[in-house]
Design a protein around this motif. Structure first.
Motif, PDB file in Angstrom:
ATOM      1  N   MET A  45       0.790  -1.301  -0.004  1.00  0.00           N
ATOM      2  CA  MET A  45       0.055  -0.174  -0.045  1.00  0.00           C
ATOM      3  C   MET A  45       0.719   1.341  -0.166  1.00  0.00           C
ATOM      4  O   MET A  45       1.793   1.396   0.860  1.00  0.00           O
ATOM      5  CB  MET A  45      -0.952  -0.127   1.409  1.00  0.00           C
ATOM      6  N   ASP A  46       0.486   2.273  -0.773  1.00  0.00           N
ATOM      7  CA  ASP A  46       1.214   3.461  -0.849  1.00  0.00           C
ATOM      8  C   ASP A  46       0.669   4.611   0.267  1.00  0.00           C
ATOM      9  O   ASP A  46      -0.286   5.265  -0.263  1.00  0.00           O
ATOM     10  CB  ASP A  46       1.054   4.046  -2.460  1.00  0.00           C
ATOM     11  N   THR A  47       1.107   4.233   1.379  1.00  0.00           N
ATOM     12  CA  THR A  47       0.482   4.864   2.482  1.00  0.00           C
ATOM     13  C   THR A  47       1.580   5.702   3.441  1.00  0.00           C
ATOM     14  O   THR A  47       1.221   6.717   4.175  1.00  0.00           O
ATOM     15  CB  THR A  47      -0.260   3.806   3.624  1.00  0.00           C
ATOM     16  N   MET A  48       2.934   5.539   3.243  1.00  0.00           N
ATOM     17  CA  MET A  48       3.736   5.855   3.876  1.00  0.00           C
ATOM     18  C   MET A  48       3.874   7.377   3.532  1.00  0.00           C
ATOM     19  O   MET A  48       3.981   8.193   4.642  1.00  0.00           O
ATOM     20  CB  MET A  48       5.164   5.347   3.717  1.00  0.00           C
ATOM     21  N   THR A  49       4.130   7.824   2.359  1.00  0.00           N
ATOM     22  CA  THR A  49       4.275   9.454   2.101  1.00  0.00           C
ATOM     23  C   THR A  49       3.033  10.379   2.779  1.00  0.00           C
ATOM     24  O   THR A  49       3.304  11.205   3.273  1.00  0.00           O
ATOM     25  CB  THR A  49       4.615   9.363   0.429  1.00  0.00           C
ATOM     26  N   VAL A  50       1.905   9.649   2.386  1.00  0.00           N
ATOM     27  CA  VAL A  50       0.734  10.387   2.835  1.00  0.00           C
ATOM     28  C   VAL A  50       0.904  10.499   4.369  1.00  0.00           C
ATOM     29  O   VAL A  50       0.408  11.813   4.775  1.00  0.00           O
ATOM     30  CB  VAL A  50      -0.379  10.146   1.982  1.00  0.00           C
ATOM     31  N   LYS A  51       0.865   9.559   4.910  1.00  0.00           N
ATOM     32  CA  LYS A  51       0.979   9.659   6.448  1.00  0.00           C
ATOM     33  C   LYS A  51       2.059  10.743   6.937  1.00  0.00           C
ATOM     34  O   LYS A  51       1.804  11.314   7.871  1.00  0.00           O
ATOM     35  CB  LYS A  51       1.235   8.143   7.061  1.00  0.00           C
ATOM     36  N   HIS A  52       3.044  10.208   6.649  1.00  0.00           N
ATOM     37  CA  HIS A  52       4.384  11.132   7.064  1.00  0.00           C
ATOM     38  C   HIS A  52       4.246  12.492   6.732  1.00  0.00           C
ATOM     39  O   HIS A  52       4.643  13.460   7.547  1.00  0.00           O
ATOM     40  CB  HIS A  52       5.760  10.542   6.725  1.00  0.00           C
ATOM     41  N   GLN A  53       3.950  12.771   5.451  1.00  0.00           N
ATOM     42  CA  GLN A  53       3.803  14.275   4.839  1.00  0.00           C
ATOM     43  C   GLN A  53       2.660  15.113   5.317  1.00  0.00           C
ATOM     44  O   GLN A  53       3.136  16.124   5.543  1.00  0.00           O
ATOM     45  CB  GLN A  53       4.293  14.148   3.577  1.00  0.00           C
ATOM     46  N   VAL A  55       0.664  14.022   8.111  1.00  0.00           N
ATOM     47  CA  VAL A  55       0.266  13.945   9.447  1.00  0.00           C
ATOM     48  C   VAL A  55       1.521  13.748  10.354  1.00  0.00           C
ATOM     49  O   VAL A  55       1.357  14.891  11.026  1.00  0.00           O
ATOM     50  CB  VAL A  55      -0.642  12.553   9.602  1.00  0.00           C
ATOM     51  N   LEU A  56       2.162  12.816  10.155  1.00  0.00           N
ATOM     52  CA  LEU A  56       3.365  12.637  11.303  1.00  0.00           C
ATOM     53  C   LEU A  56       4.146  13.923  11.469  1.00  0.00           C
ATOM     54  O   LEU A  56       4.499  14.458  12.405  1.00  0.00           O
ATOM     55  CB  LEU A  56       4.279  11.529  11.251  1.00  0.00           C
ATOM     56  N   GLY A  57       4.804  14.392  10.182  1.00  0.00           N
ATOM     57  CA  GLY A  57       5.864  15.265  10.049  1.00  0.00           C
ATOM     58  C   GLY A  57       4.999  16.678  10.773  1.00  0.00           C
ATOM     59  O   GLY A  57       5.351  17.450  11.615  1.00  0.00           O
ATOM     60  N   PRO A  58       4.021  17.202  10.057  1.00  0.00           N
ATOM     61  CA  PRO A  58       3.180  18.396  10.407  1.00  0.00           C
ATOM     62  C   PRO A  58       2.764  18.453  11.785  1.00  0.00           C
ATOM     63  O   PRO A  58       2.951  19.313  12.529  1.00  0.00           O
ATOM     64  CB  PRO A  58       2.196  18.559   9.763  1.00  0.00           C
ATOM     65  N   CYS A  59       2.549  17.290  12.297  1.00  0.00           N
ATOM     66  CA  CYS A  59       2.084  17.396  14.006  1.00  0.00           C
ATOM     67  C   CYS A  59       3.217  17.573  14.837  1.00  0.00           C
ATOM     68  O   CYS A  59       3.211  18.064  15.791  1.00  0.00           O
ATOM     69  CB  CYS A  59       1.495  15.688  14.143  1.00  0.00           C
ATOM     70  N   LEU A  60       4.403  17.051  14.234  1.00  0.00           N
ATOM     71  CA  LEU A  60       5.645  17.300  15.100  1.00  0.00           C
ATOM     72  C   LEU A  60       6.029  18.884  15.194  1.00  0.00           C
ATOM     73  O   LEU A  60       6.290  19.391  16.355  1.00  0.00           O
ATOM     74  CB  LEU A  60       6.923  16.533  14.718  1.00  0.00           C
ATOM     75  N   ILE A  61       5.930  19.445  14.210  1.00  0.00           N
ATOM     76  CA  ILE A  61       5.868  20.906  14.092  1.00  0.00           C
ATOM     77  C   ILE A  61       5.045  21.716  14.980  1.00  0.00           C
ATOM     78  O   ILE A  61       5.177  22.454  15.690  1.00  0.00           O
ATOM     79  CB  ILE A  61       5.845  21.492  12.498  1.00  0.00           C
ATOM     80  N   GLU A  62       3.799  21.264  14.848  1.00  0.00           N
ATOM     81  CA  GLU A  62       2.706  21.826  15.409  1.00  0.00           C
ATOM     82  C   GLU A  62       2.863  21.761  17.297  1.00  0.00           C
ATOM     83  O   GLU A  62       2.849  22.487  17.797  1.00  0.00           O
ATOM     84  CB  GLU A  62       1.440  20.963  15.281  1.00  0.00           C
ATOM     85  N   GLU A  63       3.194  20.409  17.508  1.00  0.00           N
ATOM     86  CA  GLU A  63       3.268  20.097  18.785  1.00  0.00           C
ATOM     87  C   GLU A  63       4.572  20.650  19.672  1.00  0.00           C
ATOM     88  O   GLU A  63       4.256  21.213  20.845  1.00  0.00           O
ATOM     89  CB  GLU A  63       3.323  18.428  19.094  1.00  0.00           C
ATOM     90  N   TRP A  64       5.368  20.899  18.702  1.00  0.00           N
ATOM     91  CA  TRP A  64       6.848  21.436  19.713  1.00  0.00           C
ATOM     92  C   TRP A  64       6.849  22.963  18.930  1.00  0.00           C
ATOM     93  O   TRP A  64       7.878  23.565  19.182  1.00  0.00           O
ATOM     94  CB  TRP A  64       7.989  20.523  19.260  1.00  0.00           C
ATOM     95  N   ASN A  65       5.910  23.633  18.348  1.00  0.00           N
ATOM     96  CA  ASN A  65       6.016  24.959  17.869  1.00  0.00           C
ATOM     97  C   ASN A  65       7.489  25.336  17.027  1.00  0.00           C
ATOM     98  O   ASN A  65       8.171  26.168  17.502  1.00  0.00           O
ATOM     99  CB  ASN A  65       6.097  25.831  19.129  1.00  0.00           C
ATOM    100  N   LEU A  66       7.624  24.310  15.958  1.00  0.00           N
ATOM    101  CA  LEU A  66       8.820  24.326  15.159  1.00  0.00           C
ATOM    102  C   LEU A  66       8.679  25.161  13.776  1.00  0.00           C
ATOM    103  O   LEU A  66       9.653  24.781  12.950  1.00  0.00           O
ATOM    104  CB  LEU A  66       9.229  23.140  14.841  1.00  0.00           C
ATOM    105  N   GLU A  67       7.382  25.736  13.683  1.00  0.00           N
ATOM    106  CA  GLU A  67       7.255  26.543  12.544  1.00  0.00           C
ATOM    107  C   GLU A  67       8.399  27.326  11.757  1.00  0.00           C
ATOM    108  O   GLU A  67       8.472  27.251  10.658  1.00  0.00           O
ATOM    109  CB  GLU A  67       6.149  27.494  12.563  1.00  0.00           C
TER     110      GLU A  67
END
Ligand code: MG
Length: 299
Positions: A45-53, A55-67
């Motif tokens: 399944m082609d799911t990794m790119t969509v999940k990381h790009q 969700v996971l990456g943007p959530c990291l930026i958001e949670e730790w205020n790394l804008e």
């Protein structure tokens, strides 16, 4: 039995559903002499790119205020989780690496040592064990990691099913393999995700057994399948990460690599590999070259 959600048309499996029990590891019996095990995320399944790009990456930026360092950090996140030897790394181990780098390069991450230590010493990295450790220590980094993980779960779940498609050429390869071998899904994703995604695209019809996150590690699952009576060289494991290769080799089985960025090509070449697998001519120069290319692609 499959129940189609009235609102979105996505198939869901009843908790008492027959499909789930029919395809469980404990209920599975060997029917053919050959077994093909297939990883889900990043392999079928082609799911990794969509999940990381998305969700996971943007959530990291958001949670730790790394804008402020958004682009650089997201690019590095993708490298750690998808494009290098650590592809497929456990999400908390990926987070640990990213936070340590951010701590050293951009901004101090409060309480990071506690999270680092938890990742190092905890044998089961899950939201439940993280929550227990947070309750014990009250550490701010653990609190943020847990909030990040919950946010990730929620948003991954809300991704549209159309954003999680099988790779081109996979269906044909699966159908081909299912004609002559027993088929197992061996994935560290949660079982609901596997059943929903494979069910929606009608791939589940060709699958005999599903071993997801709840069945244990991939190494363990392949071992359990092997115990059903297959010879080692009659087991072919299809995977996209070095961890998949490792789990395969620990069971003396054979590995079919799906190379990141060249998934279509990898599945297009499956026919030759499968024929060699059946004929007993998989090992040797062909196999060594496949493994070499796979490792080089992730270095
Ligand atoms: Mg994978």
């Amino acid at each position: 039995m499959i129940r189609y959600g009235a609102a979105d048309g996505i198939p869901r499996y009843e908790s008492e559903g027959t499909k789930v029990t029919q395809k469980s590891l404990s209920g599975f019996c060997k029917a053919r002499d050959w077994l093909v095990c297939i990883d889900s995320d990043g392999t079928a399944m082609d799911t990794m790119t969509v999940k990381h790009q998305k969700v996971l990456g943007p959530c990291l930026i958001e949670e730790w205020n790394l804008e402020q360092w958004r682009e650089e950090i997201l690019a590095r996140w993708d490298e750690i989780n998808m494009y290098t030897s650590t592809r497929g790394i456990h999400r908390f181990q990926g987070l640990r690496r990213a936070l340590k780098e951010i701590h050293e390069k951009y901004v101090p991450i409060e309480g990071i040592y506690c999270f680092d230590n938890w990742c190092e010493t905890e044998s089961t990295l899950s939201n439940a064990t993280l929550k227990a450790e947070l309750e014990r220590s009250g550490n701010v980094c653990l609190k943020k990691a847990l909030h990040w993980a919950s946010m990730v779960n929620e948003r991954v779940e809300s991704l549209k099913i159309e954003e999680k498609q099988p790779f081109e050429g996979f269906r044909e390869a699966l159908e081909r393999a299912a004609g002559q071998a027993d088929i197992a899904v061996v994935s560290s994703a949660n079982p609901e995700a596997v059943f929903t995604e494979w069910g929606y695209y009608r791939l589940l019809d060709h699958v005999d057994v599903v071993c997801a996150q709840d069945c244990g590690s991939k190494e363990y699952c392949i071992g359990q399948l092997k115990n059903k009576g297959y010879e080692s060289t009659h087991i072919l494991v299809c995977g996209d990460a070095l961890g998949d290769l490792d789990a395969t080799e620990k069971n003396q089985a054979l590995f079919y690599p799906v190379c990141q960025g060249r998934e279509k090509e990898s599945w297009g070449e499956f026919e030759e590999g499968f024929q060699r697998f059946l004929a007993g001519t998989y090992e040797g120069g062909y196999y060594e070259e496949k493994k070499e290319r796979f490792k080089k692609n992730l270095s």
